[in-house]
Design a protein around this motif. Structure first.
Motif, mmCIF file in Angstrom:
data_model
loop_
_atom_site.group_PDB
_atom_site.id
_atom_site.type_symbol
_atom_site.label_atom_id
_atom_site.label_comp_id
_atom_site.label_asym_id
_atom_site.label_seq_id
_atom_site.Cartn_x
_atom_site.Cartn_y
_atom_site.Cartn_z
ATOM 1 N N THR A 183 0.834 -1.186 0.000
ATOM 2 C CA THR A 183 0.000 0.000 0.000
ATOM 3 C C THR A 183 0.878 1.248 0.000
ATOM 4 O O THR A 183 2.114 1.157 -0.013
ATOM 5 C CB THR A 183 -0.961 -0.003 1.207
ATOM 6 O OG1 THR A 183 -1.861 1.116 1.101
ATOM 7 C CG2 THR A 183 -0.196 0.107 2.522
ATOM 8 N N ILE A 232 -4.747 3.622 5.321
ATOM 9 C CA ILE A 232 -3.756 2.582 5.627
ATOM 10 C C ILE A 232 -4.056 1.930 6.973
ATOM 11 O O ILE A 232 -3.903 0.712 7.128
ATOM 12 C CB ILE A 232 -2.331 3.168 5.595
ATOM 13 C CG1 ILE A 232 -1.953 3.493 4.139
ATOM 14 C CG2 ILE A 232 -1.328 2.205 6.199
ATOM 15 C CD1 ILE A 232 -0.558 4.045 3.963
ATOM 16 N N ALA A 240 4.214 -0.623 3.392
ATOM 17 C CA ALA A 240 3.737 0.707 3.018
ATOM 18 C C ALA A 240 4.858 1.569 2.458
ATOM 19 O O ALA A 240 5.947 1.648 3.043
ATOM 20 C CB ALA A 240 3.115 1.401 4.228
ATOM 21 N N LEU A 267 1.956 -2.556 10.460
ATOM 22 C CA LEU A 267 2.801 -2.577 9.273
ATOM 23 C C LEU A 267 4.042 -3.442 9.501
ATOM 24 O O LEU A 267 4.673 -3.364 10.548
ATOM 25 C CB LEU A 267 3.237 -1.165 8.888
ATOM 26 C CG LEU A 267 2.142 -0.245 8.323
ATOM 27 C CD1 LEU A 267 2.659 1.176 8.179
ATOM 28 C CD2 LEU A 267 1.645 -0.768 6.980
ATOM 29 N N ALA A 316 7.771 -0.085 6.325
ATOM 30 C CA ALA A 316 7.340 1.242 5.889
ATOM 31 C C ALA A 316 8.570 2.063 5.539
ATOM 32 O O ALA A 316 9.564 2.051 6.271
ATOM 33 C CB ALA A 316 6.536 1.947 6.977
#
Length: 379
Positions: free
Chosen positions: A291, A306, A322, A339, A342
């Motif tokens: 994402t 998110i 992410a 997550l 990231a």
């Protein structure tokens, strides 16, 4: 490996669809055998219309309407593939992006064009209308939208008021349309803004400064929105307490106007979009989610797109990676969000124009390294 791409837009540079394309190219370079499903997402703002029309294999309809300063423009609404639902992105007719910075006028802009889009969709025979109301240029409490649908807002002498924020304090009476176009139409509003209509956390104080309002103008608009709520509650409209509902202050009070004048229901934008595009079904096969969005910050941790995606992935044990333009949230909070990875797509100091111009290539490269990292650490 089944990889689900589910990004939001990268504001100012990439639509969610373009972000999916860049991610796909990067993944193909790192892991050619991956099975990729692209699902562009939105929280109700920019890209909302495109996301839902594409996801439902729908069509677009062009409408002659008016921009926030009542200049003639052409905008689009979307129809779902099955012909039952209309999709409207408020910003295509009443958005800040339609104005030059020197044209920002929070007290003199209107949602009238949004009402024109709604009317065009309604007269086509649809039974459900879904609106995304992010990116507004206005603070008119939704009276512009309502006027386009036949409502009349008059001063104490019975004269019709211009449908702009500056008129709000002078509204004395409100008159509904004789034959409302929205009768029998279910209206659902997608917005992740939870602000009330007025007050320190309301539409005027929080959002109108970015629409060009100065200090005194902000106070005037706030007083006008409070006055509008009072008139609504004491007249034949007969609906009270809507001003404090979460989202009433969204889009300069358009959230309130849609509830008060059209009987609309407000829903968290990201949640509604995920539902409409069938995310739950796609998650059944997903082994990994990639994402992203323009800025990953503390708002992302508070129920934004998110965050909601992570909530969906957690019980299914699907890792979420992410990628973002700006990474502005503490690592511990990102981990708490759910997550697995990231990072910013920026690899060094760069000015904003260059960052926006090169976003596609940077996202492609970041996708390559994210998938390379994931595949390597899985071995």
């Amino acid at each position: 490996m089944n990889i689900l791409l589910a990004p939001d837009k990268f504001r100012g540079s990439l639509t969610a669809t373009k972000a999916c394309q860049a991610m796909t190219e990067g993944i193909r370079e790192a892991y050619p055998e991956a099975h990729i499903v692209a699902l562009p997402l939105s929280d109700g703002g920019e890209g909302f219309l495109e996301t839902l029309v594409e996801a439902t294999q729908g069509t677009y309809h062009e409408v002659s309407c008016h921009d926030p300063l009542m200049r003639p423009i052409t905008a689009r609404w979307g129809e779902s593939g099955d012909g039952t639902t209309a999709f409207i992105e408020m910003a295509t007719a009443s958005g800040l992006a339609l104005l030059q910075p020197e044209e920002y006028q929070a007290s003199q802009t209107t949602t009238y064009g949004t009402g024109e889009l709604m009317r065009a969709a309604m007269v086509s025979g649809i039974k459900k209308l879904v609106l995304g109301i992010g990116g507004s240029a206005t603070t008119d409490g939704g009276i512009g939208m309502a006027q386009a649908l036949g409502w009349n807002f008059c001063d104490s002498d019975g004269r019709t008021m211009p449908p702009v924020g500056a008129s709000l304090p002078s509204i004395h009476s409100i008159h509904p349309p004789e034959q409302p176009a929205y009768a029998g139409v279910e209206i659902v509003v997608a917005s992740d803004v939870t602000a009330p209509l007025f007050g320190p956390e309301g539409a005027a104080f929080v959002y109108s400064p970015q629409k060009g309002a100065g200090t005194q103008e902000v106070e005037n608009l706030d007083a006008g929105l409070q006055h509008l709520a009072g008139v609504v509650s004491r007249t034949s409209v007969g609906i009270s307490s809507l001003e404090n509902k979460p989202g009433a202050g969204a889009a300069g009070g358009l959230g309130f106007g849609l509830m008060a004048f059209c009987g609309a229901h407000l829903r968290p934008g990201a949640e509604l979009v995920m539902e409409l595009v069938g995310l739950d079904l796609l998650l059944k096969k997903a082994e990994l989610i990639l994402t992203g969005e323009g800025k990953l910050d503390t708002q992302s941790l508070q129920g934004k797109l998110i965050g909601r995606l992570c909530d969906k992935a957690k019980p299914r044990n699907i890792p979420v990676l992410a990628l973002c333009g700006t990474l502005a949230a503490p690592p511990t909070e990102l981990r708490k969000l759910g997550l697995s990875y990231a990072t910013s797509i920026l690899t060094g100091p760069v000015d904003l124009p260059t960052a926006l111009r090169t976003a596609y290539e940077r996202l492609r490269e970041a996708s390559f390294w994210a998938i390379h990292w994931y595949v390597t650490q899985k071995k």
